[in-house]
Design an enzyme around this catalytic site. Structure first.
Site, PDB file in Angstrom:
ATOM      1  N   LYS A   1       8.440   9.982   0.199  1.00 24.68           N
ATOM      2  CA  LYS A   1       9.393   9.872  -0.898  1.00 24.68           C
ATOM      3  C   LYS A   1       9.429  11.231  -1.576  1.00 24.68           C
ATOM      4  CE  LYS A   1      10.338   8.019  -5.401  1.00 24.68           C
ATOM      5  NZ  LYS A   1       9.857   7.251  -6.555  1.00 24.68           N
TER       6      LYS A   1
ATOM      7  N   ALA B   1      15.158   4.322  -9.918  1.00 19.02           N
ATOM      8  CA  ALA B   1      14.450   4.455 -11.198  1.00 19.02           C
ATOM      9  C   ALA B   1      15.234   3.811 -12.324  1.00 19.02           C
ATOM     10  CB  ALA B   1      14.202   5.926 -11.514  1.00 19.02           C
ATOM     11  N   GLY B   2      14.504   3.346 -13.326  1.00 17.44           N
ATOM     12  CA  GLY B   2      15.123   2.892 -14.559  1.00 17.44           C
ATOM     13  C   GLY B   2      15.526   1.429 -14.594  1.00 17.44           C
TER      14      GLY B   2
ATOM     15  N   THR C   1       7.573   0.604 -12.924  1.00 17.07           N
ATOM     16  CA  THR C   1       7.225   0.343 -14.318  1.00 17.07           C
ATOM     17  C   THR C   1       7.536  -1.084 -14.769  1.00 17.07           C
ATOM     18  OG1 THR C   1       7.603   2.664 -14.844  1.00 17.07           O
ATOM     19  CG2 THR C   1       7.607   1.124 -16.698  1.00 17.07           C
TER      20      THR C   1
ATOM     21  N   GLY D   1      11.073   5.166 -15.554  1.00 15.34           N
ATOM     22  CA  GLY D   1      10.253   4.469 -16.542  1.00 15.34           C
ATOM     23  C   GLY D   1      10.993   4.065 -17.801  1.00 15.34           C
TER      24      GLY D   1
END
Lengths: 67, 267
Positions: free
Chosen positions: B106, B193-194, B216, B167
């Site tokens: 990654k 992400a997010g 997260t 995150g």
């Protein structure tokens, strides 16, 4: 005795010591450690038998939690 | 009725020629303990799990993460987190491969510590180098359709656009750009992400993303195991919705029940 650098810190080890010897002295299980010697990654299979030389710079790395 | 396994087998996620059994990829960071992490991974149904590489702390003893991840069951995806340049990312990838962790990587190059946004120029450069060295490269990128194309041309195995900053749990703020990436892509699109709630993951999957990567939102939930299950179901739900083809919104009401034959209707 010879001097090498391990993860940025100087360290004195016996002349002729292998990476395997060093890992034992550091109480690190070779199964979980990855090593880079003078900027070159060491293959897992031959890692512990590599003989360390004076002035070597060693990075000991391992897998940690991450995303 | 088909068994769930059969349906999954008919619609596998294929990355670099390998069929992956789950469209949910999970990160291992931020869990309160490796035991909780292992249980959450199990509940998530994920096959691909990410790890990071860091210097061993010679002054303290920590549990070894890999002792808690069954390598027979999970495909490890080491990341290049911490890399601020293409060269640093390549260095980490080579270490991961030499260590026998994986030749899947990654790729993330995030020089800016505040927003952790990926550097597009360094990421593309690193991808080119890594592909040349035979790595299977999964790059984390901003939701930039042009960059996604360039990475695909460079030989990336996927593209992984962010939904919002790492995150941040803000959800799919890049929806329109991700839709363009999905429309153009010839490799799997993994929203990375997010995504902070199962509904965010379902939204990305309904939009046509091939997979999502969650860390997260699962790890810091009050009950990470339950949240892992929530994401698993949401990813399946979103995928089913995408495959089914939604009817799309209409201007006006349209009755679902017949508008004739009411009781007491005249002759």
């Amino acid at each position: 005795m010879i001097e090498i650098t391990v993860n940025g810190k100087r360290r004195t080890i016996a002349a002729g010591a292998t990476l395997g010897d060093l890992l034992r002295a550091l109480d690190l299980d070779a199964r979980w450690v990855v090593a880079e010697l003078n900027g070159e990654p060491l293959e897992k299979g031959r890692m512990t038998s590599v003989v360390l030389a004076s002035g070597d710079s060693l990075e000991l790395v391992r897998a940690v939690a991450g995303g | 009725m088909q068994a769930p396994e059969t349906r999954t087998a008919r619609d596998p996620l294929v990355i670099a020629g390998r069929a992956i059994s789950s469209r949910l990829l999970v990160g291992t960071g931020k869990f309160t303990s490796p035991e909780v992490m292992a249980e959450a991974l199990d509940a998530s149904g994920a096959e691909i799990v990410t790890v990071a590489l860091r210097r061993v702390d010679l002054d303290s003893r920590e549990p070894n993460l890999l002792e808690f991840i069954d390598r027979e069951r999970y495909l490890l995806l080491p990341n290049t987190s911490g890399a601020e340049s293409a060269e640093e990312a390549v260095r980490l990838a080579r270490l991961a491969r030499a260590a026998g962790l994986s030749d899947w990587i990654k790729l993330e190059v995030t020089p800016d510590p505040k927003w952790l946004l990926p550097d597009p120029v360094e990421t593309l450069r690193a991808a080119e180098m890594l592909v040349k060295e035979g790595f299977t490269v999964l790059p984390y990128i901003g939701a930039d359709p042009v960059l996604a194309r360039r990475l695909e041309e460079a030989g990336a195995a996927t593209v992984m656009p962010l939904g919002s900053p790492i995150g941040s749990s803000r959800g799919l703020k890049t929806r329109d750009a991700v839709a363009i990436i999905v429309e153009q892509a010839g490799v799997p699109v993994v929203v990375d992400a997010g995504l902070g709630a199962p509904s965010h993951a379902a939204e990305a999957m309904e939009l046509g993303a091939d997979a999502v990567l969650i860390n997260t939102a699962i790890a810091v939930a009050r009950d990470p195991v339950q949240m892992a299950r929530g994401f698993r179901l949401a990813v399946e739900a979103g995928r089913a919705g995408y495959l089914a083809g939604a009817a799309g919104p209409r201007e006006r009401a349209e009755a679902s029940s017949p508008l004739t034959g009411f009781l007491g209707e005249g002759g």
